[in-house]
Design a protein around this motif. Structure first.
Motif, short mmCIF file in Angstrom:
data_model
loop_
_atom_site.label_atom_id
_atom_site.label_comp_id
_atom_site.label_asym_id
_atom_site.label_seq_id
_atom_site.Cartn_x
_atom_site.Cartn_y
_atom_site.Cartn_z
N ALA A 48 -1.69 -4.86 -7.52
CA ALA A 48 -2.91 -4.94 -7.80
C ALA A 48 -3.46 -5.79 -9.10
N PRO A 49 -4.52 -6.42 -9.28
CA PRO A 49 -4.90 -7.17 -10.17
C PRO A 49 -4.79 -6.58 -11.65
N MET A 50 -4.95 -5.48 -11.85
CA MET A 50 -5.00 -4.88 -13.05
C MET A 50 -4.67 -3.41 -12.84
N PRO A 85 -13.33 -6.79 -9.10
CA PRO A 85 -13.73 -7.12 -7.65
C PRO A 85 -13.00 -6.67 -6.66
N ALA A 86 -13.39 -6.11 -5.65
CA ALA A 86 -12.76 -6.03 -4.06
C ALA A 86 -11.83 -7.26 -4.02
N GLN A 87 -10.46 -6.92 -3.59
CA GLN A 87 -9.49 -7.99 -3.24
C GLN A 87 -8.63 -7.37 -2.17
N TYR A 144 -12.65 -1.37 -8.36
CA TYR A 144 -12.40 -0.48 -9.09
C TYR A 144 -12.41 -0.64 -10.56
N ARG A 145 -12.56 0.43 -11.45
CA ARG A 145 -12.39 0.40 -12.66
C ARG A 145 -11.05 0.02 -13.26
N ALA A 146 -10.77 -0.93 -14.10
CA ALA A 146 -9.66 -1.04 -14.67
C ALA A 146 -9.41 -0.75 -16.04
#
Length: 365
Positions: free
Chosen positions: A150-152, A198-200, A206-208
């Motif tokens: 995931a991004p974060m 942001p959606a990916q 979602y909240r990181a």
């Protein structure tokens, strides 16, 4: 002074060929085998040391895919093979859903069985005086199974993951905590304090959780070991790390950068301009180093890029770990079999490790 873990006196064993001494069976120390002192990592005798080793991939994906916990053997013989290369550290990528036993992961490979397997492997590493770097590698928010990067880190599960991991290993001195594999698609403000990602792809917005929140979670669990923090842009960018450095009451933070021949910081000029200023303030570990041939992912590349980085890192007291101790073949598989026979990439890594003698971990000698 040698370290004995409570209830695990057998862990106080010497390196291959050594003899057990009275120091090897001394009482457990509250000091981890590796600590941060200024901009250096030091062993328990206060001697500067670099962490040099390999990433042991598998524990991030096998459980989520439903067929196991490790990709390949995880017994003491397999750890001995890593130690025989001259490594002193192994990075273990983890899956938050597997650790927490949530989101439909096969219960045979998640929850208590997964946690116990990771604990056993960390203790096996301790027998060979190897540091374990525990890394949150795969994660996902909400009810989505963690099936990739995931991004974060997500606020839904990542703080709970780190609270549990830190509590589990707070008395295990050969552990460092790598809070998140490769932050990407965010700036330094989000990296530090969290934001809405942001959606990916398959992931919704979602909240990181930010790095400050996760540092706080680890410390609130009572864990005192060093915490590793990778930069942004797939952990390939340390340009804003010092300005965004989280607060740690114990001053035990380590900066992390991933170095590949295709990453943004892939030249001596960038290493001098971007990594070195950070290394002058805090310890730096490149806990993923690798190289590939663009457009030919199965080819065996020249190892000259990585060898150049290894030489630069040695000159500037930067630690590194090579990706990855797995039988994947080229370009990233270090070994051809479980016994540790090296691939061409592995041969370069093994030579670099064996050529870098330094003070031992977990001993005052």
């Amino acid at each position: 002074m040698g370290l004995v873990l409570p209830g695990c006196e057998a862990l106080a064993v010497p390196r291959a060929g050594g003899q057990r001494t009275p120091q090897d069976v001394a009482a457990v120390s509250a000091v981890p085998w590796v600590q941060v002192s200024g901009n250096q990592l030091v062993n328990d005798a206060g001697k500067p040391i670099r962490l040099l080793g390999v990433d042991r991939s598998g524990t991030e994906y096998a459980c989520a895919e439903g067929w196991g916990i490790f990709d390949g053997p995880a017994d003491q013989a397999s750890v001995n093979a890593i130690a025989a290369w001259g490594a002193n550290a192994v990075r273990i990528p983890l899956n938050e859903d597997c650790w927490l036993g949530i989101n439909g992961v096969n219960p045979a490979f998640s929850g208590a069985p997964y946690r116990q397997a990771i604990e056993a492997y960390v203790q096996e590493l301790a027998q060979d005086h190897l540091e374990a770097i525990l890394d949150l590698h795969w994660s996902a928010p909400g009810g989505i199974k963690a099936m990739g990067q995931a991004p974060m880190p997500d606020e839904d599960h990542s703080p709970a993951f780190w609270a549990s991991v830190a509590d589990t290993f707070k008395d295990q001195p050969n552990v460092l905590f790598d809070l998140f594999n490769e932050p990407e698609g965010v700036g330094w403000s989000c990296w530090l304090d969290g934001c809405t990602v942001p959606a990916q792809g398959a992931l919704p917005a979602y909240r990181a959780a930010g790095m400050q929140q996760l540092v706080d979670v680890v410390r609130q669990a009572g864990a005192t070991q060093p915490i590793v923090l990778g930069g942004i842009d797939w952990a390939g960018n340390l340009s804003g790390w010092l300005a965004a450095e989280p607060s740690d009451p114990l001053h035990q933070l380590v900066a992390d950068i991933h170095v590949y021949d295709f990453s943004a910081c892939a030249s001596t000029t960038c290493w001098d301009d971007e990594i070195l200023p950070v290394a002058e303030r805090v310890p730096v570990v490149a806990d993923e180093v690798g190289q590939a041939v663009a457009g030919s992912p199965s080819a065996c590349p020249s190892t000259s890029f990585a060898q150049g980085f290894f030489a630069w890192a040695a000159a500037h007291d930067v630690s590194w770990l090579a990706w990855a101790w797995d039988t994947w073949g080229c370009p990233y598989g270090l070994v051809a079999n479980a016994a540790g026979s090296p691939t061409p990439w592995g041969s370069a890594v093994r030579s670099a490790l064996l050529g870098a003698p330094q003070p031992a971990l977990g001993t005052s000698s």
